[in-house]
Design an enzyme around this catalytic site. Sequence first.
Site, PDB file in Angstrom:
ATOM      1  N   ASN A   8       0.750  -1.164  -0.249  1.00  0.00           N
ATOM      2  CA  ASN A   8       0.146   0.426  -0.117  1.00  0.00           C
ATOM      3  C   ASN A   8       0.769   1.041  -0.050  1.00  0.00           C
ATOM      4  O   ASN A   8       1.618   1.646   0.931  1.00  0.00           O
ATOM      5  CB  ASN A   8      -1.239   0.230   1.162  1.00  0.00           C
ATOM      6  CG  ASN A   8      -1.705   1.305   0.565  1.00  0.00           C
ATOM      7  OD1 ASN A   8      -1.836   1.927   0.307  1.00  0.00           O
ATOM      8  ND2 ASN A   8      -2.943   0.966   2.137  1.00  0.00           N
ATOM      9  N   ARG A  89      -2.717  -2.487  -3.106  1.00  0.00           N
ATOM     10  CA  ARG A  89      -3.987  -1.516  -3.072  1.00  0.00           C
ATOM     11  C   ARG A  89      -3.862   0.161  -3.643  1.00  0.00           C
ATOM     12  O   ARG A  89      -2.853   0.777  -3.705  1.00  0.00           O
ATOM     13  CB  ARG A  89      -3.562  -0.700  -1.335  1.00  0.00           C
ATOM     14  CG  ARG A  89      -5.253   0.255  -1.421  1.00  0.00           C
ATOM     15  CD  ARG A  89      -5.104   1.054   0.295  1.00  0.00           C
ATOM     16  NE  ARG A  89      -5.944   1.405   0.277  1.00  0.00           N
ATOM     17  CZ  ARG A  89      -6.095   2.359   1.045  1.00  0.00           C
ATOM     18  NH1 ARG A  89      -5.686   2.965   1.295  1.00  0.00           N
ATOM     19  NH2 ARG A  89      -7.306   2.931   1.428  1.00  0.00           N
ATOM     20  N   HIS A 178     -13.042   3.198   0.611  1.00  0.00           N
ATOM     21  CA  HIS A 178     -13.016   1.975   1.054  1.00  0.00           C
ATOM     22  C   HIS A 178     -13.639   0.957   1.185  1.00  0.00           C
ATOM     23  O   HIS A 178     -14.130   0.160   2.001  1.00  0.00           O
ATOM     24  CB  HIS A 178     -13.473   2.314   2.304  1.00  0.00           C
ATOM     25  CG  HIS A 178     -12.454   3.291   3.287  1.00  0.00           C
ATOM     26  ND1 HIS A 178     -13.477   4.930   4.495  1.00  0.00           N
ATOM     27  CD2 HIS A 178     -11.342   3.501   3.201  1.00  0.00           C
ATOM     28  CE1 HIS A 178     -12.423   5.194   4.756  1.00  0.00           C
ATOM     29  NE2 HIS A 178     -10.758   4.858   4.593  1.00  0.00           N
ATOM     30  N   ARG A 237     -10.861  15.633   7.897  1.00  0.00           N
ATOM     31  CA  ARG A 237     -11.428  15.951   6.608  1.00  0.00           C
ATOM     32  C   ARG A 237     -12.876  16.449   6.883  1.00  0.00           C
ATOM     33  O   ARG A 237     -13.776  15.430   7.536  1.00  0.00           O
ATOM     34  CB  ARG A 237     -11.947  14.903   5.711  1.00  0.00           C
ATOM     35  CG  ARG A 237     -10.177  14.577   4.617  1.00  0.00           C
ATOM     36  CD  ARG A 237     -10.637  13.417   4.210  1.00  0.00           C
ATOM     37  NE  ARG A 237      -9.777  12.117   3.533  1.00  0.00           N
ATOM     38  CZ  ARG A 237      -9.494  10.849   3.471  1.00  0.00           C
ATOM     39  NH1 ARG A 237     -10.660  10.631   3.634  1.00  0.00           N
ATOM     40  NH2 ARG A 237      -8.013  10.083   3.899  1.00  0.00           N
ATOM     41  N   GLU A 381      -7.898  -5.253   6.040  1.00  0.00           N
ATOM     42  CA  GLU A 381      -8.425  -4.345   4.307  1.00  0.00           C
ATOM     43  C   GLU A 381      -6.816  -5.135   4.266  1.00  0.00           C
ATOM     44  O   GLU A 381      -7.067  -5.741   2.725  1.00  0.00           O
ATOM     45  CB  GLU A 381      -7.580  -3.120   3.922  1.00  0.00           C
ATOM     46  CG  GLU A 381      -9.040  -2.789   4.650  1.00  0.00           C
ATOM     47  CD  GLU A 381      -8.813  -0.799   3.810  1.00  0.00           C
ATOM     48  OE1 GLU A 381      -8.454  -0.012   5.794  1.00  0.00           O
ATOM     49  OE2 GLU A 381      -9.584  -0.591   3.412  1.00  0.00           O
TER      50      GLU A 381
END
Length: 402
Positions: A8, A89, A178, A237, A381
């Site tokens: 990733n 990813r 996600h 965010r 993940e």
Amino acid sequence: MSNVLVLNAGSSSLKYQLVNPVTSEVLADGIVEKIGEDVSRVKHEGVSVKVTRDLQIADHAEALKVVLDLYEDLGPRLSEVGVAAVGHRVVHGGPTYSAPVVINDDVVAGIEALVPLAPLHNPANVTGIRVARQMLPDVPHVAVFDTAFFSTLKPEAYTYAIDADLAKQHHIRRYGFHGTSHQYVSGKVSELLGRDDLKQVVLHLGNGASASAVKNGVAVDTSMGLTPLEGLIMGTRSGDLDPAIIFHLHRVAGMDLAELDDLLNKQSGIKGLYGDNDMRKLETDWYAGIPKAHLVMDIYRHRLTHYVGAYAAVMGGIDVLTFTAGVGENDPQLRLDMAEALSFLGFAIDREKNAPRSKEARNVSPDGHEGPQVMVVPTNEELAIAQQTVATLDGIRVDLAD
Ligand code: AMP
């Protein structure tokens, strides 16, 4: 030889994990951070080793070399345990990729072509893919996209009400992110409850946060949009806001595009409201009774409640609400408050089951509760990427054998 090396690559980081997708066993994992800065940091953890090293690492190629050397020096040696594939990813698959794909030069160019849609993420993902293909040329590489699970959204869920031609020309629509996590978690819930015909809402609440509505195993709505900025309140965010705030700030505060981008992506959310994006601080202050912490938590929860209610309406009901990721898995008070706020839908929680921290997926509703269930499912993940990598390669082998 069934292990998968999952990579990733972020703009200044490289997360990695060597995992067996069948047994879920992690052989070693770690992260290289602050790539390109004066001092970079590598954290590597194997079954019986855990090291942290400060080094100077100029770029992602050097970072991967450091990682491969760590496997060689501290184990497990990749040549001994075997690596069947590398799973990458990739944040944005855009309109092009709705499923994982085996990487070749065309795919690298395809991911690169999506950079305008994900300028913060896809360039790093492409760099990670390039250096990994160079250093590990003898194994297949598979790209697993964060957007893919949401490619099933219908036009009414993914269309923004702006000029249709302009939107089409610039590929503007809801993509969602996600996805690997929402797919893994909703799949685990189905497995645990032994049912596929479920109306599920999954709340992935980490530093980034998103909600999804999953009906009968298919994603029907999600809170993130063209980019991961929309939706829930996150660590840094803003999530949803009136787009006119951007014009207003430009006019009254003289902020330019770069400043506004930084404000909404990096200085907002819990950080903007409370000064720190670590929810643990907010949680501690909430327990200490600090009024501002209560106000910020109320704002955070209000947005969550809003989305769960909306998704129950979109699906025509709700059978399960599942919490995952750093905050969702570790904040029992939030789950309790949410279940209370949603009790009108029939939710209830068992305080004793809800309180302990655990890495196990679990149902925290009262025993025998007949209404919708509340679950906690730790996301994974990396394992999901490894499993999808192997499934993609197996699919190709089956196609070739046909
Ligand atoms: P993630 O992005 O999934 O790694 O989650 C990171 C977020 O989880 C950070 O905001 C952490 O502060 C938060 N987190 C971790 N542990 C807890 C906890 N015990 N209570 C609340 N938030 C937590």
